[in-house]
Design an enzyme around this catalytic site. Structure first.
Site, short mmCIF file in Angstrom:
data_model
loop_
_atom_site.label_atom_id
_atom_site.label_comp_id
_atom_site.label_asym_id
_atom_site.label_seq_id
_atom_site.Cartn_x
_atom_site.Cartn_y
_atom_site.Cartn_z
N ARG A 84 54.13 27.90 34.97
CA ARG A 84 53.85 29.14 35.73
C ARG A 84 53.82 28.86 37.23
NH1 ARG A 84 48.70 32.56 33.99
NH2 ARG A 84 47.62 30.99 35.22
N LYS A 112 51.65 34.08 40.82
CA LYS A 112 50.25 33.80 41.15
C LYS A 112 50.23 33.30 42.59
CE LYS A 112 46.19 31.88 38.84
NZ LYS A 112 45.35 33.06 38.89
N GLU A 171 45.26 44.99 34.03
CA GLU A 171 44.40 43.84 33.75
C GLU A 171 43.16 43.97 34.61
OE1 GLU A 171 46.31 40.20 35.10
OE2 GLU A 171 47.16 41.22 36.84
N1 PMP Z 1 44.95 38.02 35.57
C1 PMP Z 1 44.72 37.62 36.82
C2 PMP Z 1 44.96 38.57 37.95
C3 PMP Z 1 44.28 36.30 37.08
O1 PMP Z 1 44.06 35.90 38.33
C4 PMP Z 1 44.07 35.44 35.98
C5 PMP Z 1 43.64 34.02 36.22
N2 PMP Z 1 42.36 33.93 36.77
C6 PMP Z 1 44.28 35.93 34.68
C7 PMP Z 1 44.76 37.22 34.53
C8 PMP Z 1 44.09 35.04 33.50
O2 PMP Z 1 45.11 34.09 33.43
P1 PMP Z 1 44.87 32.66 32.78
O3 PMP Z 1 44.41 32.89 31.39
O4 PMP Z 1 46.19 32.00 32.85
O5 PMP Z 1 43.83 31.99 33.60
#
Ligand code: PMP
Length: 285
Positions: free
Chosen positions: A52, A151, A184
Site C-alpha cells: 500500500r 495514504k 469510513e
Molecule cells: N481508514 C482511514 C482513513 C485510516 O487512516 C486507516 C488507518 N488508520 C484505516 C481506515 C484503517 O486501515 P488499516 O486497517 O490498514 O490500518
C-alpha cells in the site's frame, strides 16, 4: 534510554531525529505514510502495508529510495534496536526538501522515517463497552480530488471530521462520501451486521483499503459469515444489529451508538465480539 528513530538508513535519538523545514512533506503534506503494528515481535501483514505504501507513493509520483525488501528490513531493525515487541510503527516517506513552491521537481532526497513506539488509541474499557460516534458534516475527499486509497500526509479531511466528533464528545466520527453514502471513519473502516450478514462499503466508495478491514473480511468468511461489500447509507447504520470499526491502531472495536441512535441492543453484539477475539488470535499467532 531514548527511542531510536530511523531516518534514511541511520538511527537517531528521538531528540535528534530531525528533517528540514523546507521538506515538502511539512510545507504541503506532500508524502505518504503507513501505520503498522507488531505483535510478539512480528509485524502484522507487513507485505500488505508495504504494497500500500509503494502504491500510494506511485500514485503521487514519488519514488521511494529503498526497495520493499530494504524497507522491510529497516522496519524490523527499528523494532529490534528499540527492544520493542508489541509496538505501533509509523513509516513516513516525504517528498524531501526543496525550494518554496509546489513543484516536486524542485525537491530532492525523499526522507524515509520509521518510528516504532507504543500507541493507545482508545481507552481499554471502550473495547468492552463500545464506542459512541456521530456522522460528521465534513464529507470524505472526493476520489477525483484526492483518492482516499492514497495514504498521504495530507490528513486534514479526516482531522476536520475528527474535530467535529470531539466537539460532540465522540472520539471517532463517521464520514460520508460525495454521494452521501457511508465511507469510513476518520481513521478506521466501518462494518455493519444485519440479520447475520456483514456489510462494509466497497473500496471504490472513497475509502482507504484497510489492511485490518481485509483481515477481518477473511476471518468472517472463514467463520462462515457472509460479507457483502456494498454501498451503504446512514439508514443502514441506524437499523444495523451491530456495528464495529477496524484499523491498525484501533484493531476491532464495537460501536454501540451512532447519532444518538442505539445500535441493536446498545451493547457490542456477538459477531463483533467473535471477530474481535479472532482478530486477536490471528495477530498474536
Ligand atoms: N481508514 C482511514 C482513513 C485510516 O487512516 C486507516 C488507518 N488508520 C484505516 C481506515 C484503517 O486501515 P488499516 O486497517 O490498514 O490500518
Amino acid at each position: 534510554m531514548s527511542l531510536k528513530i530511523f531516518i534514511n538508513g541511520r538511527l537517531y535519538d528521538k531528540e535528534d531525529a530531525k528533517i528540514s523545514v523546507y521538506d515538502h512533506g511539512l510545507l504541503y503534506g506532500d508524502g505518504v505514510f503507513e501505520g503498522l503494528r507488531s505483535y510478539g515481535g512480528k509485524v502484522f501483514r507487513l507485505d500488505e502495508h508495504l504494497d500500500r505504501l509503494y502504491d500510494s507513493a506511485k500514485a503521487i509520483w514519488l519514488e521511494i529510495p529503498l526497495t520493499k525488501k530494504a524497507m522491510a528490513d529497516a522496519v524490523k531493525q527499528t523494532l529490534q534496536v528499540n527492544g520493542l515487541v508489541d509496538a505501533y510503527i509509523r513509516l513516513v516517506v516525504t517528498r524531501g526538501a526543496g525550494s518554496l513552491g509546489l513543484d516536486p521537481n524542485r525537491t530532492s532526497d525523499p526522507q524515509v522515517i520509521i518510528i516504532a513506539d507504543k500507541i493507545q488509541l482508545y481507552p481499554p474499557e471502550l473495547y468492552e463497552k463500545g464506542l459512541e460516534i456521530i456522522t460528521a458534516s465534513t464529507q470524505r475527499n472526493h476520489p477525483a480530488a484526492l483518492n482516499a486509497r492514497i495514504k498521504s500526509l495530507n490528513y486534514l479531511n479526516n482531522i476536520l471530521a475528527k474535530i467535529e466528533g470531539l466537539q460532540a464528545g465522540c472520539i471517532e466520527a463517521l464520514m460520508l462520501n460525495h454521494k452521501g453514502e457511508v465511507a469510513e471513519c476518520t481513521g478506521d473502516n466501518i462494518f455493519l451486521v444485519h440479520k447475520g450478514v456483514i456489510s462494509t462499503p466497497p473500496t471504490d466508495a472513497g475509502i482507504l483499503a484497510g489492511v485490518t478491514r481485509q483481515a477481518v473480511i477473511d476471518l468472517a468468511e472463514q467463520a462462515g459469515i457472509t460479507v457483502r461489500q456494498v454501498p451503504l447509507t446512514r439508514h443502514d447504520v441506524y437499523v444495523a444489529d451491530e456495528c464495529f470499526l477496524t484499523g491498525t491502531a484501533a484493531e476491532v472495536i464495537p460501536v454501540v451508538k451512532v447519532d444518538q441512535r442505539l445500535i441493536g441492543s446498545g451493547e457490542p453484539g456477538p459477531i463483533s465480539r467473535k471477530l474481535q477475539a479472532r482478530f486477536h488470535e490471528l495477530a498474536n499467532s
